[in-house]
Design a protein around this motif. Structure first.
Motif, mmCIF file in Angstrom:
data_model
loop_
_atom_site.group_PDB
_atom_site.id
_atom_site.type_symbol
_atom_site.label_atom_id
_atom_site.label_comp_id
_atom_site.label_asym_id
_atom_site.label_seq_id
_atom_site.Cartn_x
_atom_site.Cartn_y
_atom_site.Cartn_z
ATOM 1 N N MET A 45 -7.814 1.052 -3.009
ATOM 2 C CA MET A 45 -7.543 1.243 -1.584
ATOM 3 C C MET A 45 -7.421 -0.090 -0.893
ATOM 4 O O MET A 45 -7.969 -1.086 -1.354
ATOM 5 C CB MET A 45 -8.710 2.001 -0.948
ATOM 6 N N THR A 46 -6.760 -0.078 0.255
ATOM 7 C CA THR A 46 -6.755 -1.290 1.062
ATOM 8 C C THR A 46 -8.135 -1.422 1.699
ATOM 9 O O THR A 46 -8.917 -0.469 1.718
ATOM 10 C CB THR A 46 -5.687 -1.217 2.162
ATOM 11 N N TYR A 47 -8.389 -2.601 2.245
ATOM 12 C CA TYR A 47 -9.719 -2.862 2.799
ATOM 13 C C TYR A 47 -10.049 -1.896 3.929
ATOM 14 O O TYR A 47 -11.173 -1.421 4.038
ATOM 15 C CB TYR A 47 -9.819 -4.316 3.256
ATOM 16 N N ILE A 94 -4.544 -5.981 5.919
ATOM 17 C CA ILE A 94 -5.232 -7.216 5.550
ATOM 18 C C ILE A 94 -4.820 -7.666 4.162
ATOM 19 O O ILE A 94 -4.851 -6.873 3.209
ATOM 20 C CB ILE A 94 -6.755 -6.993 5.616
ATOM 21 N N LYS A 95 -4.433 -8.928 4.077
ATOM 22 C CA LYS A 95 -4.200 -9.525 2.769
ATOM 23 C C LYS A 95 -5.266 -10.596 2.579
ATOM 24 O O LYS A 95 -5.229 -11.642 3.229
ATOM 25 C CB LYS A 95 -2.800 -10.132 2.690
ATOM 26 N N GLY A 155 -6.437 -11.933 -4.194
ATOM 27 C CA GLY A 155 -5.355 -11.920 -3.217
ATOM 28 C C GLY A 155 -4.770 -10.525 -3.131
ATOM 29 O O GLY A 155 -5.041 -9.668 -3.965
ATOM 30 N N GLY A 156 -3.994 -10.276 -2.107
ATOM 31 C CA GLY A 156 -3.347 -8.972 -1.992
ATOM 32 C C GLY A 156 -4.121 -8.010 -1.117
ATOM 33 O O GLY A 156 -5.137 -8.351 -0.519
ATOM 34 N N LYS A 157 -3.571 -6.782 -1.062
ATOM 35 C CA LYS A 157 -4.094 -5.799 -0.109
ATOM 36 C C LYS A 157 -5.331 -5.064 -0.617
ATOM 37 O O LYS A 157 -6.031 -4.435 0.165
ATOM 38 C CB LYS A 157 -2.997 -4.765 0.185
#
Lengths: 379, 145
Positions: A68-70, A305-306, A331-333
């Motif tokens: 999941m994304t943050y 957020i990345k 790094g990354g989402k």
């Protein structure tokens, strides 16, 4: 000569070594919190061994977080510890803020402190009721729940939910609080301070309570370190370790508060520590409400957020002890790896050692005194 | 670096890599060979550190798994992350359950999530997953549905 039957009846509860049997506590035994099963080996009324069986509420939250994304993960945090959802909210947002170096405006920090400490009181009040229910007292449960309900109403008015809050955002909070909320909080502080003596009148000095808890379930300082015990259980042994004081996060260093400790490390010490923590939380909230500044409640943070590459360990003090959110980012989402070090996990791991050789009723008392939330152990 | 850590590691052969505590929450990392682990953990225990967590990180590109043992101190914060790498095909990490009894549960969890064998472990049963669950969900090649 015939034997007198009266002399063959065993009145003593001492184990005689020929009556061992297995007793299954749980999964939904009324004496337990959440879905915890304990396989207890008994000899008469004595517990020879107690082996907790976990995982009935396991959801693999760490894998969920990796996928999941943050920001998508944020609502899941509240599901881990539904009694201290805001502490979990805070751990996650602070961890990501640390990783991405986001600023948080002052007003937002004050709002976080006020709400998270209210949440801590509500968690301790629920524990108070449930613990005494485990010991067989019903009235304190009703009293504590009535007072806890008022906190839930207060928090509902700002967060919109009753238990599983998702109120904090990266770089701030979801929405501002109103002056009437602050007035209500001040009224509640006054109200609870007037109520607390009645808690002590009802329970703390009660002879039955004293007998049920004093000298029961004692933990030594070295036991605590070997099992990684934290929170009020640790402070009951006399070690003054509180993340809010030792490793201040948010703006805790701006407030005056004490870290209550016990001496004996037993059930009674844990009770005393938690009751004093309620008072300390009231002090923190009072200071925060009287000094809260005006200003923005959220800093500018990208919608998606990345995160940069790196590793962070963010520790917060939940009502049950030290929660560490460990994020490995490449790094990354989405995070590469997330580990939740939850306090109840380590606190329950010492239970087997505490239970051995005790009477079953004392073991239930010890279990209640640990203040467990099973979903946070199972994750 | 925190003075508690400096004191604990002063006379040992372990060389910590310093980390910015303000920015990362960790005071230092230590890369450890499996044979040195016992000595390191005894050093931690003798200096009063408590075990915060044990977990692993699946480094699928390097075909390795990294065991992560985090210790902290009640007079701290003094957070040390000890790291041990092991082959991904047959991952073996040393068990520290005989030194820190609280580690047993952490090892059981890490073992079932990653398929790691903890050498010398007294309890190898599953902790959170069902008894007959044969997969290791935190490996990167285990896809979430």
């Amino acid at each position: 000569m015939t034997t007198n039957p009266a002399t063959t009846i065993r009145h003593s509860l001492e184990p005689i070594g020929d009556e061992s049997f297995i007793l299954n506590l749980g999964p939904q035994h009324p004496g337990t919190h959440g879905v915890l099963r304990i396989i207890v080996k008994m000899d008469g009324e004595y517990v020879l061994d107690a082996d907790p069986v976990l995982g009935y509420g396991h959801r693999m939250q760490e894998k969920i977080a990796e996928n999941m994304t943050y920001s998508q993960m944020l609502p899941y945090m509240a599901r881990m510890d539904y009694l201290a959802a805001l502490s979990y909210n805070q751990a996650w947002v602070c961890a990501v803020e640390k990783l991405c170096e986001y600023e948080v405006p002052d007003r937002a920090e004050y709002i976080r402190i006020i709400t998270v400490e209210l949440n801590r009181i509500s968690s301790h009040l629920l524990w108070y009721g449930a613990f005494l229910l485990d010991l067989g007292a019903f009235t304190p449960f009703l009293q504590a729940f009535a007072d806890r309900e008022k906190i839930l109403d207060l928090l509902e008015s700002v967060t919109g939910s009753r238990l599983t809050y998702c109120y904090y955002r990266f770089g701030g909070v979801f929405q501002d609080i109103t002056d009437s909320f602050l007035c209500n909080v001040m009224d509640y502080i006054k109200y609870l301070r007037e109520r607390l003596p009645s808690y002590h009148d009802l329970v703390s000095g009660n002879v039955i309570f004293q007998h049920r808890t004093s000298g029961i379930g004692a933990i030594t300082c070295s036991d605590a370190a070997e099992y990684g015990v934290t929170g009020p259980i640790l402070r009951g042994t006399g070690i003054s370790y509180d993340v809010r004081r030792n490793e201040p996060y948010s703006i805790y260093q701006r407030f005056h508060f004490e870290v209550p400790t016990g001496e004996t490390g037993g059930c009674q010490a844990r009770y005393t520590v938690r009751m004093q923590e309620i008072e300390q939380s009231l002090n923190i909230i009072e200071q925060a409400v009287t000094t809260i500044p005006d200003g923005p409640i959220k800093s500018k943070v990208p919608k998606i957020i990345k995160a940069p590459e790196g590793e962070v360990a963010m520790a917060v003090e939940t009502p049950r002890g030290e929660l560490v959110v460990y994020i490995v980012s490449r790094g990354g989402k989405t995070p590469y790896r997330v580990k939740f070090r939850v306090p109840s996990f380590s606190n329950l791991s010492i239970f087997q050692k505490l239970a051995r050789g005790k009477l079953l009723q004392d073991v239930l008392g010890i279990l209640g005194s640990l203040d467990l939330v099973i979903p946070e152990i199972d994750r | 670096m925190h003075e508690i850590i400096e004191k604990a590691l002063k006379e040992s052969r372990f060389k910590p890599v310093e980390s910015d505590h303000q920015a990362t929450g960790l005071h230092c990392h230590i890369h450890i060979e499996p044979v040195d682990m016992e000595g390191f953990v005894f050093c931690m225990r003798d200096h009063g550190f408590f075990l915060e967590l044990i977990t692993a990180i699946d480094l699928i590109e390097e075909n390795e798994i990294e065991g992560l043992y985090v210790f902290n101190h009640y007079q701290g914060p003094a957070r040390i992350a000890a790291r041990i790498k092991t082959a991904r095909d047959n991952p073996v990490l040393p068990s520290i359950g005989s030194i820190y009894p609280g580690a047993v549960w952490h090892e059981r969890e890490t073992a079932e999530f990653f398929g790691i064998t903890f050498e010398g472990s007294m309890d190898t049963r599953h902790l959170l997953l069902p008894e007959d669950f044969a997969f290791h969900p935190l490996r990167k090649n285990f896809k979430a549905i």
